[in-house]
Design an enzyme around this catalytic site. Sequence first.
Site, mmCIF file in Angstrom:
data_model
loop_
_atom_site.group_PDB
_atom_site.id
_atom_site.type_symbol
_atom_site.label_atom_id
_atom_site.label_comp_id
_atom_site.label_asym_id
_atom_site.label_seq_id
_atom_site.Cartn_x
_atom_site.Cartn_y
_atom_site.Cartn_z
ATOM 1 N N GLU A 154 -4.514 27.099 48.321
ATOM 2 C CA GLU A 154 -3.422 27.770 48.547
ATOM 3 C C GLU A 154 -3.829 29.378 48.854
ATOM 4 O O GLU A 154 -3.072 30.158 48.893
ATOM 5 C CB GLU A 154 -2.689 27.897 47.211
ATOM 6 C CG GLU A 154 -2.176 26.427 46.689
ATOM 7 C CD GLU A 154 -1.780 26.463 45.386
ATOM 8 O OE1 GLU A 154 -2.402 26.331 44.432
ATOM 9 O OE2 GLU A 154 -0.357 27.042 45.272
ATOM 10 N N SER A 211 1.387 24.140 45.051
ATOM 11 C CA SER A 211 2.140 24.068 46.400
ATOM 12 C C SER A 211 2.351 22.902 46.964
ATOM 13 O O SER A 211 2.411 22.510 47.890
ATOM 14 C CB SER A 211 1.242 25.127 47.284
ATOM 15 O OG SER A 211 1.300 26.580 46.850
ATOM 16 N N TYR A 246 7.417 26.999 51.736
ATOM 17 C CA TYR A 246 6.832 28.067 52.538
ATOM 18 C C TYR A 246 7.699 28.462 53.959
ATOM 19 O O TYR A 246 7.108 29.287 54.641
ATOM 20 C CB TYR A 246 5.677 28.226 52.461
ATOM 21 C CG TYR A 246 4.946 28.096 51.099
ATOM 22 C CD1 TYR A 246 3.961 27.012 50.911
ATOM 23 C CD2 TYR A 246 5.147 28.963 50.334
ATOM 24 C CE1 TYR A 246 3.536 27.096 49.298
ATOM 25 C CE2 TYR A 246 4.778 29.158 49.006
ATOM 26 C CZ TYR A 246 3.985 28.292 48.597
ATOM 27 O OH TYR A 246 3.288 27.933 47.396
ATOM 28 N N ARG A 301 6.014 30.685 34.974
ATOM 29 C CA ARG A 301 7.165 30.115 35.501
ATOM 30 C C ARG A 301 7.278 28.729 35.327
ATOM 31 O O ARG A 301 6.182 28.034 35.808
ATOM 32 C CB ARG A 301 7.438 30.499 36.927
ATOM 33 C CG ARG A 301 8.813 30.419 37.562
ATOM 34 C CD ARG A 301 8.942 30.141 38.960
ATOM 35 N NE ARG A 301 8.514 28.712 39.406
ATOM 36 C CZ ARG A 301 7.677 28.476 40.256
ATOM 37 N NH1 ARG A 301 7.092 29.486 41.246
ATOM 38 N NH2 ARG A 301 7.241 27.419 40.787
ATOM 39 N N ASP A 330 8.722 24.728 35.840
ATOM 40 C CA ASP A 330 9.478 23.923 36.684
ATOM 41 C C ASP A 330 9.993 22.848 35.996
ATOM 42 O O ASP A 330 9.277 22.100 35.146
ATOM 43 C CB ASP A 330 8.462 23.074 38.093
ATOM 44 C CG ASP A 330 8.018 24.465 38.941
ATOM 45 O OD1 ASP A 330 7.081 24.349 39.817
ATOM 46 O OD2 ASP A 330 8.543 25.576 38.792
ATOM 47 N N GLU A 383 5.631 21.313 34.924
ATOM 48 C CA GLU A 383 4.400 22.197 35.006
ATOM 49 C C GLU A 383 4.839 23.468 34.723
ATOM 50 O O GLU A 383 6.092 24.057 34.954
ATOM 51 C CB GLU A 383 3.870 22.062 36.340
ATOM 52 C CG GLU A 383 4.444 22.677 37.650
ATOM 53 C CD GLU A 383 3.581 23.178 38.531
ATOM 54 O OE1 GLU A 383 4.237 23.834 39.437
ATOM 55 O OE2 GLU A 383 2.472 23.526 38.302
ATOM 56 N N ASN A 392 3.470 27.256 35.974
ATOM 57 C CA ASN A 392 2.685 28.262 36.467
ATOM 58 C C ASN A 392 2.451 29.497 36.038
ATOM 59 O O ASN A 392 3.222 30.456 35.780
ATOM 60 C CB ASN A 392 3.311 28.450 38.065
ATOM 61 C CG ASN A 392 3.893 27.029 38.618
ATOM 62 O OD1 ASN A 392 2.737 26.486 39.274
ATOM 63 N ND2 ASN A 392 4.875 26.736 38.662
ATOM 64 N N GLY A 443 4.406 32.320 42.719
ATOM 65 C CA GLY A 443 4.435 32.840 43.903
ATOM 66 C C GLY A 443 4.921 34.144 43.781
ATOM 67 O O GLY A 443 5.728 34.325 43.187
HETATM 68 N N1 LIG Z 1 8.343 13.540 38.386
HETATM 69 C C1 LIG Z 1 8.893 14.031 39.348
HETATM 70 N N2 LIG Z 1 10.109 13.710 39.813
HETATM 71 C C2 LIG Z 1 10.552 14.158 40.893
HETATM 72 N N3 LIG Z 1 10.322 15.231 41.522
HETATM 73 C C3 LIG Z 1 8.983 15.566 41.262
HETATM 74 C C4 LIG Z 1 8.151 15.111 39.940
HETATM 75 N N4 LIG Z 1 7.016 15.527 40.007
HETATM 76 C C5 LIG Z 1 6.915 16.570 41.086
HETATM 77 N N5 LIG Z 1 8.040 16.443 41.746
HETATM 78 C C6 LIG Z 1 8.567 17.303 42.975
HETATM 79 O O1 LIG Z 1 7.319 17.888 43.575
HETATM 80 C C7 LIG Z 1 7.204 19.384 43.472
HETATM 81 C C8 LIG Z 1 5.961 19.844 43.115
HETATM 82 O O2 LIG Z 1 5.358 19.138 42.011
HETATM 83 P P1 LIG Z 1 4.761 20.244 40.582
HETATM 84 O O3 LIG Z 1 4.647 19.341 39.614
HETATM 85 O O4 LIG Z 1 5.716 21.128 40.515
HETATM 86 O O5 LIG Z 1 3.265 20.453 41.410
HETATM 87 P P2 LIG Z 1 2.935 21.940 41.951
HETATM 88 O O6 LIG Z 1 2.082 22.610 41.227
HETATM 89 O O7 LIG Z 1 2.423 21.451 43.273
HETATM 90 O O8 LIG Z 1 4.116 22.745 42.283
HETATM 91 C C9 LIG Z 1 8.301 19.637 42.388
HETATM 92 O O9 LIG Z 1 8.970 20.952 42.744
HETATM 93 C C10 LIG Z 1 9.498 18.476 42.628
HETATM 94 O O10 LIG Z 1 10.133 18.844 43.745
HETATM 95 MG MG LIG Z 2 5.670 23.438 40.957
#
Ligand SMILES: Nc1ncnc2c1ncn2[C@@H]1O[C@H](COP(=O)(O)OP(=O)(O)O)[C@@H](O)[C@H]1O
Ligand SMILES: [Mg+2]
Length: 313
Positions: free
Chosen positions: A16, A147, A218, A257, A259, A272, A274, A278
């Site tokens: 990243e 990311s 991005y 933050r 998600d 997750e 963060n 960002g």
């Molecule tokens: N179990 C899930 N079901 C649906 N979408 C998912 C799932 N896990 C991740 N995503 C999608 O992938 C994106 C990135 O996943 P995330 O776990 O937040 O990892 P990162 O640390 O790369 O942001 C999320 O913002 C979402 O759009």
């Molecule tokens: Mg994420």
Amino acid sequence: MKKLTIALLSGGISSEREVSINSGNQVYEALDQDKYDVLRYDPKTDLTKLVNDAPRIDAALIILHGPYGEDGTVQGLLDLLDIPYQGSGVLGSSVAMNKLISKQLYTQAGLPIPPYLSIKKGELIDTEEYVKRLGLPLVIKPVEGGSSVGMTIVKDEADLKNAFELAFEYDSTVLMEAYITGMEITGGVLGNQNPEALPLIEIVPDKSYEFFDYEAKYTAGATREICPARIDDSIAEKAQTYAVMSHSVLFCEGYSRTDMILDKKNDLFILETNTIPGMTATSLFPQAAAVYGLDFSRLLDRLIELSIEGKRK
Ligand SMILES: Nc1ncnc2c1ncn2[C@@H]1O[C@H](COP(=O)(O)OP(=O)(O)O)[C@@H](O)[C@H]1O
Ligand SMILES: [Mg+2]
């Protein structure tokens, strides 16, 4: 009032790096030059300079994402140099960086997450078993990624092996999660002793994106980000509570933050947390802070205040 000397760390060696460089430049522009003397360091090349300058640095802003920046390594160095910095310390940073450990702590605290499995590099891969237990689609991701790098949404069992191969390029442990269909939201948290939830943001990538992948994250205009999210107050309150609980069960400090996805039955699932979200002026956390009443420059002031306050404690 004496100006504070701030070390601004950006760049670094993770996948990243580009995101961090862009954030670092925008943070540099937004820092109030009447309040701060800003010294810039790229951990890829400037660590010795940072160590030498340490005695004259009042606080640091770590604008680094992913391993070797958001995972506790840089935080440990700054602790050794007795330099306060924004956000989580070594423990919170390393725990939140690892999605598997995070899931175990979310579960322990009773926080809802998508069903998941994990495999290590070299382990026997049994795709039939995974599909039987988690269904399809499946989300494949590196355990310490960010990311959306190295991630795949797999709709067909036959594509699983390729998705594992891609994720194993970034990490030696890979997660597979049941795909949750629904509205994506993210919740910021700000503060030390009594961290507060910021307004939630609803994330709507353009239909041409399968999910909130690197490009959707991005590329300007690729994703609509609506703050506050268009959800019922009762669900919003629950999601904000989950963001604050996630912050604390992962030992986070200062800000974070989380998600989440809200499915059609109004069930929430945490993906997750963060610890260095960002940080461009248009990034998710600064957007929520602006709705909360803190513009980008004042948000940076607040993070610096919290880091010095936290260090004194
Ligand atoms: N179990 C899930 N079901 C649906 N979408 C998912 C799932 N896990 C991740 N995503 C999608 O992938 C994106 C990135 O996943 P995330 O776990 O937040 O990892 P990162 O640390 O790369 O942001 C999320 O913002 C979402 O759009
Ligand atoms: Mg994420």
